[in-house]
Design an enzyme around this catalytic site. Structure first.
Site, mmCIF file in Angstrom:
data_model
loop_
_atom_site.group_PDB
_atom_site.id
_atom_site.type_symbol
_atom_site.label_atom_id
_atom_site.label_comp_id
_atom_site.label_asym_id
_atom_site.label_seq_id
_atom_site.Cartn_x
_atom_site.Cartn_y
_atom_site.Cartn_z
ATOM 1 N N PRO A 89 -7.317 5.474 5.784
ATOM 2 C CA PRO A 89 -7.377 4.830 7.103
ATOM 3 C C PRO A 89 -8.779 4.309 7.445
ATOM 4 O O PRO A 89 -8.932 3.521 8.365
ATOM 5 C CB PRO A 89 -6.985 5.948 8.082
ATOM 6 C CG PRO A 89 -6.363 7.015 7.252
ATOM 7 C CD PRO A 89 -6.956 6.891 5.883
ATOM 8 N N GLU A 116 -6.969 16.848 3.552
ATOM 9 C CA GLU A 116 -7.731 16.372 4.711
ATOM 10 C C GLU A 116 -8.658 15.217 4.364
ATOM 11 O O GLU A 116 -9.052 14.439 5.223
ATOM 12 C CB GLU A 116 -8.517 17.524 5.347
ATOM 13 C CG GLU A 116 -7.811 18.196 6.507
ATOM 14 C CD GLU A 116 -6.304 18.323 6.325
ATOM 15 O OE1 GLU A 116 -5.581 17.645 7.089
ATOM 16 O OE2 GLU A 116 -5.848 19.071 5.452
ATOM 17 N N ARG A 154 4.614 -9.412 -5.503
ATOM 18 C CA ARG A 154 5.415 -10.550 -5.039
ATOM 19 C C ARG A 154 4.693 -11.878 -5.225
ATOM 20 O O ARG A 154 5.323 -12.929 -5.239
ATOM 21 C CB ARG A 154 5.749 -10.408 -3.544
ATOM 22 C CG ARG A 154 6.657 -9.267 -3.205
ATOM 23 C CD ARG A 154 6.867 -9.192 -1.708
ATOM 24 N NE ARG A 154 7.423 -10.430 -1.173
ATOM 25 C CZ ARG A 154 8.683 -10.787 -1.290
ATOM 26 N NH1 ARG A 154 9.541 -10.000 -1.903
ATOM 27 N NH2 ARG A 154 9.102 -11.938 -0.794
ATOM 28 N N ASP A 169 7.840 -17.045 3.212
ATOM 29 C CA ASP A 169 7.734 -15.711 3.801
ATOM 30 C C ASP A 169 6.887 -15.685 5.051
ATOM 31 O O ASP A 169 5.949 -16.442 5.185
ATOM 32 C CB ASP A 169 7.061 -14.739 2.810
ATOM 33 C CG ASP A 169 8.062 -14.001 1.953
ATOM 34 O OD1 ASP A 169 9.223 -13.896 2.388
ATOM 35 O OD2 ASP A 169 7.674 -13.551 0.874
#
Ligand code: 4HQ
Length: 246
Positions: A89, A116, A154, A169
């Site tokens: 993150p 963690e 893709r 897309d």
């Protein structure tokens, strides 16, 4: 396109790649994914990949040495990768532009963490970049790695059968998709818009473009960059803005 994934849960990656468009890309040989079990790069009896945090606090931290050895194995077996991506993150946000950039690199390593956190020296010494799939917390880097492999694969020629669908897309054009309909023409009192049944291809094209712009304006105004829209798109966007939703 070559991917190497380093994880303590190899079967999560294998299961996620067994089906669908990417699975077929692998079968065809256009995409080549190798999964490396991080525990194979431990040297102790208990195959330890984590330890307590220096400074104290809750949870465990992933050790640096197994990641370093895993990368040495990747280099020896597969050559030096163009990028070593740590999923976290704390990373730069992964988006369609990032997918395009990675697809041009040819060989990408994905490092999956659990627990963690990961010893900071993995970032310093092993990873070349850090990417996040969004502002939320998942339990490990495996699902983010699958997201990255899917979105990048893709874009590799031969993975998606119809290259036109890749170009149409959502996000390929920087805006959201238009609504789609198939039979029946009426369901629960909801009719398919007449223009889609009309056979007027130019009108269908304009209707879809306007709907896509309307939806983008309503749901994701942050995506609208007037600088990249065509004259026709700016015109349809102004009409949609005037009409102020349905
Ligand atoms: N993680 N984008 C792995 C994420 C994440 C994200 C949380 C990464 C847990 C151990 N990774 N750690 N969002 O939520 O990439």
């Amino acid at each position: 396109m070559k991917f190497d994934v380093v994880t303590i849960f190899p079967r999560m990656i294998e299961a996620g790649l067994a089906e669908g468009v990417v699975g077929r890309g692998i079968e065809k040989g256009v995409v080549d994914v190798r999964v490396h079990d991080l525990r194979a790069f431990t040297v102790d009896r208990h195959r330890t990949v984590d330890d307590v945090p220096y400074g104290g606090g809750p949870g465990m931290v992933m050790k640096v040495e197994p990641f370093v050895r895993a990368l040495e194995a990747v280099r020896a077996e597969r050559g030096t990768p163009a990028a070593v991506v740590l999923l976290s993150p704390q990373g730069r946000r992964f988006d369609q532009a990032e997918a395009g950039r990675l697809s041009a690199l040819g060989h990408v390593v994905l490092l999956c963490g659990r627990y963690e956190g990961i010893d900071e020296r993995v970032r310093d010494l092993v990873a070349t970049e850090e990417l996040s799939i969004g502002d939320f917390v998942v339990s490990g880097g495996e699902t983010p790695a699958l997201v990255v492999i899917d979105a990048v694969s893709r874009l590799v020629p031969g993975v998606v059968g119809d290259q036109e669908s890749v170009e149409q897309d959502s996000f390929a054009q920087g805006i959201l998709d238009h609504p789609h309909y198939t039979r029946p023409a009426e369901y629960a009192g909801r009719r398919v818009p007449d223009v889609l049944l009309s056979g007027h291809h130019a009108e269908v094209r304009r209707w879809r473009m306007k709907q896509a712009l309307r939806r983008t304006l309503e749901r994701r105004p942050d995506l609208i960059d007037e600088g990249v829209l065509s004259g026709e798109q700016l015109d349809l966007l102004a009409q949609a803005a005037d009409e102020e939703s349905d």
